[in-house]
Scaffold this motif. Structure first.
Motif, mmCIF file in Angstrom:
data_model
loop_
_atom_site.group_PDB
_atom_site.id
_atom_site.type_symbol
_atom_site.label_atom_id
_atom_site.label_comp_id
_atom_site.label_asym_id
_atom_site.label_seq_id
_atom_site.Cartn_x
_atom_site.Cartn_y
_atom_site.Cartn_z
ATOM 1 N N GLU A 196 30.966 50.659 33.993
ATOM 2 C CA GLU A 196 29.838 50.514 33.067
ATOM 3 C C GLU A 196 29.962 49.225 32.258
ATOM 4 O O GLU A 196 28.989 48.481 32.101
ATOM 5 N N ALA A 197 31.169 48.950 31.744
ATOM 6 C CA ALA A 197 31.376 47.738 30.946
ATOM 7 C C ALA A 197 31.190 46.484 31.794
ATOM 8 O O ALA A 197 30.599 45.501 31.335
ATOM 9 N N ALA A 198 31.663 46.509 33.027
ATOM 10 C CA ALA A 198 31.513 45.351 33.912
ATOM 11 C C ALA A 198 30.051 45.076 34.207
ATOM 12 O O ALA A 198 29.613 43.923 34.172
ATOM 13 N N ALA A 199 29.293 46.137 34.466
ATOM 14 C CA ALA A 199 27.862 45.966 34.740
ATOM 15 C C ALA A 199 27.143 45.433 33.507
ATOM 16 O O ALA A 199 26.293 44.544 33.596
ATOM 17 N N ARG A 200 27.494 45.968 32.343
ATOM 18 C CA ARG A 200 26.848 45.555 31.096
ATOM 19 C C ARG A 200 27.154 44.092 30.782
ATOM 20 O O ARG A 200 26.283 43.343 30.357
ATOM 21 N N ASP A 201 28.416 43.687 30.995
ATOM 22 C CA ASP A 201 28.823 42.323 30.657
ATOM 23 C C ASP A 201 28.589 41.325 31.787
ATOM 24 O O ASP A 201 28.762 40.123 31.600
ATOM 25 N N GLY A 202 28.226 41.825 32.970
ATOM 26 C CA GLY A 202 27.974 40.939 34.104
ATOM 27 C C GLY A 202 29.229 40.280 34.637
ATOM 28 O O GLY A 202 29.194 39.128 35.066
ATOM 29 N N ILE A 203 30.346 41.011 34.605
ATOM 30 C CA ILE A 203 31.604 40.477 35.138
ATOM 31 C C ILE A 203 32.174 41.472 36.142
ATOM 32 O O ILE A 203 31.717 42.604 36.232
ATOM 33 N N ALA A 204 33.166 41.039 36.870
ATOM 34 C CA ALA A 204 33.797 41.904 37.870
ATOM 35 C C ALA A 204 34.665 42.955 37.191
ATOM 36 O O ALA A 204 35.264 42.705 36.144
ATOM 37 N N GLU A 205 34.719 44.131 37.803
ATOM 38 C CA GLU A 205 35.597 45.196 37.302
ATOM 39 C C GLU A 205 37.039 44.713 37.268
ATOM 40 O O GLU A 205 37.794 45.030 36.346
ATOM 41 N N ALA A 206 37.426 43.935 38.262
ATOM 42 C CA ALA A 206 38.793 43.420 38.338
ATOM 43 C C ALA A 206 39.145 42.580 37.120
ATOM 44 O O ALA A 206 40.291 42.585 36.665
ATOM 45 N N GLU A 207 38.180 41.870 36.578
ATOM 46 C CA GLU A 207 38.433 41.045 35.395
ATOM 47 C C GLU A 207 38.805 41.913 34.197
ATOM 48 O O GLU A 207 39.729 41.587 33.452
ATOM 49 N N ILE A 208 38.124 43.017 34.020
ATOM 50 C CA ILE A 208 38.440 43.939 32.924
ATOM 51 C C ILE A 208 39.824 44.550 33.147
ATOM 52 O O ILE A 208 40.617 44.662 32.210
ATOM 53 N N ILE A 209 40.120 44.921 34.369
ATOM 54 C CA ILE A 209 41.425 45.511 34.675
ATOM 55 C C ILE A 209 42.535 44.493 34.446
ATOM 56 O O ILE A 209 43.571 44.814 33.841
ATOM 57 N N ARG A 210 42.333 43.236 34.884
ATOM 58 C CA ARG A 210 43.338 42.193 34.653
ATOM 59 C C ARG A 210 43.572 41.969 33.165
ATOM 60 O O ARG A 210 44.712 41.818 32.710
ATOM 61 N N GLU A 211 42.490 41.960 32.394
ATOM 62 C CA GLU A 211 42.616 41.768 30.947
ATOM 63 C C GLU A 211 43.417 42.918 30.327
ATOM 64 O O GLU A 211 44.282 42.698 29.479
ATOM 65 N N GLY A 212 43.120 44.143 30.765
ATOM 66 C CA GLY A 212 43.853 45.294 30.248
ATOM 67 C C GLY A 212 45.329 45.236 30.587
ATOM 68 O O GLY A 212 46.183 45.538 29.750
ATOM 69 N N ILE A 213 45.651 44.835 31.805
ATOM 70 C CA ILE A 213 47.046 44.711 32.215
ATOM 71 C C ILE A 213 47.743 43.636 31.384
ATOM 72 O O ILE A 213 48.873 43.814 30.914
ATOM 73 N N HIS A 214 47.055 42.524 31.172
ATOM 74 C CA HIS A 214 47.636 41.438 30.383
ATOM 75 C C HIS A 214 47.922 41.894 28.953
ATOM 76 O O HIS A 214 49.010 41.644 28.415
#
Length: 92
Positions: free
Chosen positions: A20-38
Motif C-alpha cells: 500500500e505504501a509503495a503504491a501510494r508513494d509511487g516507489i518499488a516495494e523493494a525500496e521500502i524493504i531496503r530502507e527498513g533493513i538499513h
C-alpha cells in the motif's frame, strides 16, 4: 553500493502495508524493504569509537562531586517548581 539478493519471510499484514505504501508513494516495494533493513541494521550497529572523537575537545574534567552537585541543584529546582505560588514549603 552493490546489492545482494536474499529471501525474507514477511507476515502477510506487513507485506500488505508495504504494498500500500509503495503504491501510494509511487516507489518499488523493494525500496521500502531496503530502507527498513538499513534502519534496523544501523540501529543495532556497534560503533568502534565515540561519535565526536575526532572533533570534540573536552573543556575540562568534571568530578563526581560536580555531577552530583548539578543533579542536586536540578532536583531542588523541580521541588521549588512543584510548590504552589503563595505557599511555602513546610507551612500547614
Amino acid at each position: 553500493m552493490a546489492l545482494k539478493r536474499t529471501t525474507v519471510y514477511v507476515e502477510a499484514e506487513d507485506l500488505a502495508v508495504i504494498k500500500e505504501a509503495a503504491a501510494r508513494d509511487g516507489i518499488a516495494e523493494a525500496e521500502i524493504i531496503r530502507e527498513g533493513i538499513h534502519l534496523a541494521a544501523m540501529s543495532r550497529r556497534t560503533w568502534d569509537e565515540p561519535f565526536f572523537s575526532r572533533t570534540y575537545q573536552p573543556i575540562g574534567e568534571a568530578t563526581e562531586d560536580d555531577v552530583w552537585a548539578e543533579r542536586a541543584a536540578a532536583y531542588e529546582q523541580t521541588k521549588q517548581a512543584a510548590v504552589p505560588p503563595g505557599q511555602e514549603r513546610g507551612a500547614a
